[in-house]
Design an enzyme around this catalytic site. Structure first.
Site, PDB file in Angstrom:
ATOM      1  N   ASP A 108     -10.392  -5.654  -2.929  1.00 56.13           N
ATOM      2  CA  ASP A 108      -9.555  -4.608  -1.852  1.00 56.13           C
ATOM      3  C   ASP A 108     -10.674  -3.422  -1.744  1.00 56.13           C
ATOM      4  O   ASP A 108     -10.614  -2.724  -2.816  1.00 56.13           O
ATOM      5  CB  ASP A 108      -8.401  -4.268  -2.581  1.00 56.13           C
ATOM      6  CG  ASP A 108      -7.319  -3.252  -1.655  1.00 56.13           C
ATOM      7  OD1 ASP A 108      -8.047  -2.464  -1.060  1.00 56.13           O
ATOM      8  OD2 ASP A 108      -6.156  -3.445  -1.695  1.00 56.13           O
ATOM      9  N   SER A 118       0.829  -1.145   0.065  1.00 53.59           N
ATOM     10  CA  SER A 118       0.010  -0.100  -0.141  1.00 53.59           C
ATOM     11  C   SER A 118       0.964   1.102   0.006  1.00 53.59           C
ATOM     12  O   SER A 118       1.612   1.593  -1.108  1.00 53.59           O
ATOM     13  CB  SER A 118      -0.999  -0.135   1.100  1.00 53.59           C
ATOM     14  OG  SER A 118      -1.871   0.830   0.950  1.00 53.59           O
ATOM     15  N   HIS A 123      -7.292  -6.085   1.270  1.00 51.78           N
ATOM     16  CA  HIS A 123      -6.100  -5.290   1.668  1.00 51.78           C
ATOM     17  C   HIS A 123      -5.134  -5.857   2.699  1.00 51.78           C
ATOM     18  O   HIS A 123      -4.374  -5.158   3.070  1.00 51.78           O
ATOM     19  CB  HIS A 123      -6.568  -3.730   1.954  1.00 51.78           C
ATOM     20  CG  HIS A 123      -5.631  -2.685   1.411  1.00 51.78           C
ATOM     21  ND1 HIS A 123      -4.929  -2.516   0.229  1.00 51.78           N
ATOM     22  CD2 HIS A 123      -4.994  -1.837   2.435  1.00 51.78           C
ATOM     23  CE1 HIS A 123      -4.297  -1.455   0.390  1.00 51.78           C
ATOM     24  NE2 HIS A 123      -4.170  -1.240   1.649  1.00 51.78           N
TER      25      HIS A 123
HETATM   26  N1  LIG Z   1      -8.753   3.390   7.862  1.00 50.85           N
HETATM   27  C1  LIG Z   1      -8.169   2.222   7.893  1.00 50.85           C
HETATM   28  C2  LIG Z   1      -6.844   2.112   7.212  1.00 50.85           C
HETATM   29  C3  LIG Z   1      -5.578   1.241   7.790  1.00 50.85           C
HETATM   30  C4  LIG Z   1      -5.047   0.224   6.905  1.00 50.85           C
HETATM   31  O1  LIG Z   1      -5.895  -0.444   6.045  1.00 50.85           O
HETATM   32  N2  LIG Z   1      -3.862   0.111   7.023  1.00 50.85           N
HETATM   33  C5  LIG Z   1      -3.135  -0.941   6.252  1.00 50.85           C
HETATM   34  C6  LIG Z   1      -2.203  -0.194   4.965  1.00 50.85           C
HETATM   35  S1  LIG Z   1      -3.286   1.103   4.177  1.00 50.85           S
HETATM   36  C7  LIG Z   1      -2.074   1.705   3.056  1.00 50.85           C
HETATM   37  O2  LIG Z   1      -0.932   2.048   3.367  1.00 50.85           O
HETATM   38  C8  LIG Z   1      -2.513  -1.801   6.948  1.00 50.85           C
HETATM   39  O3  LIG Z   1      -1.416  -2.353   6.735  1.00 50.85           O
HETATM   40  N3  LIG Z   1      -2.849  -1.887   8.294  1.00 50.85           N
HETATM   41  C9  LIG Z   1      -2.113  -2.820   9.374  1.00 50.85           C
HETATM   42  C10 LIG Z   1      -2.528  -3.977   9.465  1.00 50.85           C
HETATM   43  O4  LIG Z   1      -1.976  -4.940  10.114  1.00 50.85           O
HETATM   44  O5  LIG Z   1      -3.490  -4.632   8.539  1.00 50.85           O
HETATM   45  C11 LIG Z   1      -7.814   1.623   9.417  1.00 50.85           C
HETATM   46  O6  LIG Z   1      -7.402   2.457  10.076  1.00 50.85           O
HETATM   47  O7  LIG Z   1      -8.392   0.597   9.657  1.00 50.85           O
END
Ligand SMILES: N[C@@H](CCC(=O)N[C@@H](CSC=O)C(=O)NCC(=O)O)C(=O)O
Length: 281
Positions: free
Chosen positions: A226, A148, A259
């Site tokens: 996603d 991401s 995602h």
């Molecule tokens: N608003 C959401 C977004 C957070 C999210 O999905 N983060 C991803 C990376 S998104 C792009 O850079 C992530 O890797 N999260 C960490 C995980 O361990 O899944 C939210 O705050 O939930």
């Protein structure tokens, strides 16, 4: 540099460190996995750049990368996603700007300039620290991948430093931050309103401007379920730019995947083998 955590894992070691960063003007944390082969001599490294809201720990705990890295003989290096603890105005107000959202740029705008320099941190300072502190276990050969926001970082850093990385890959990357809301907010905030300056941190613009990926065609996996795909990620923009430039980019569209790190863990082995082939032959 101080070691703050260590666990034996698949015959190697998963370790965590803090150190004083000059380029980010704060204490930074990063993780290193050393495979068992590192006991016999230096092994190549794969850098992994995480996404928004992450620290170095998301990848270490959720991506399931250590088993294959131990089999292949690859070190894994996972930096944090931003400087920490500067207490700048607005730094902790949103998930997509400031803390855990450094976007792998060198900020030019106050109050971020001189502190939010994650590009220099990943490309210069951290590799120099690895070279000085891990000379016996990690070689100079490196590849880079990310997820991401970190996929954006890996694509941009690979394109701008083709002599330093053997290969590049990404999971659900932000391929054109200059054309999507996450990028508008981050690049506008860190670099200012002059969009010409954004092109240095936009993989699609870099390809349009003549930059080329090192090594084999970059491997990109994108889940088709996603939730960020259509508004923020838009892989077709990079695919179109690559086609126009006559270069190959291997984008795999994966039905049903989202995602999350469940998606990343599913395809992590393919990415490590992609890098292992480029680094080890
Ligand atoms: N608003 C959401 C977004 C957070 C999210 O999905 N983060 C991803 C990376 S998104 C792009 O850079 C992530 O890797 N999260 C960490 C995980 O361990 O899944 C939210 O705050 O939930």
């Amino acid at each position: 540099m101080e070691q703050i955590d260590a666990h034996k894992c698949f015959g190697g070691w998963q370790r965590r460190y803090t150190h004083e960063s000059k380029v980010c003007d704060c204490t930074m944390t990063f993780a290193v996995f050393l495979p068992p082969q590192a006991e016999q001599g230096p092994v190549p490294a794969v850098y992994y750049l995480s996404g928004l809201t992450c620290t170095d720990e998301n990848f270490v705990n959720k991506a399931g990368a250590q088993r294959v890295a131990a089999e292949l003989g690859l070190a894994l290096i996972a930096p944090d996603t931003s400087p920490r603890g500067h207490n700048l105005p607005g730094e902790d107000d949103s998930y997509d700007f400031g803390s855990a959202a450094g976007f792998y740029v060198n900020a030019t705008q106050p109050p971020w300039a001189g502190k939010y320099n994650m590009y220099d941190y990943v490309v210069e300072e951290l590799p120099a620290l690895i070279k000085s502190e891990f000379a016996a276990t990690v070689s100079d050969k490196a590849s880079i991948m990310g997820h991401s926001m970190g996929g954006h970082g890996a694509l941009v850093i690979g394109l701008r430093n083709a002599d330093r990385y053997a290969s590049v890959s990404a999971f659900s990357p932000i391929v054109a931050p200059g054309q999507v809301p996450w990028g508008h907010k981050a690049l506008g905030g860190y670099l200012g309103d002059d969009r010409a300056a954004w092109r240095d941190y936009d993989a699609t613009a870099l390809v349009e401007d003549g930059k080329r990926f090192p090594g084999p065609a970059p491997l990109i996996d994108q889940g088709l379920d996603d939730g960020f795909l259509e508004e923020q990620l838009r892989p077709e923009l990079l695919e179109d730019a690559a086609k126009a430039a006559g270069i190959e980019v291997s984008v795999r569209h994966q039905p049903g995947y989202d995602h999350s790190y469940f998606f990343i863990a599913t395809f992590m082995e393919d990415h490590l083998r992609h890098h292992g082939k480029a680094l080890l032959g």
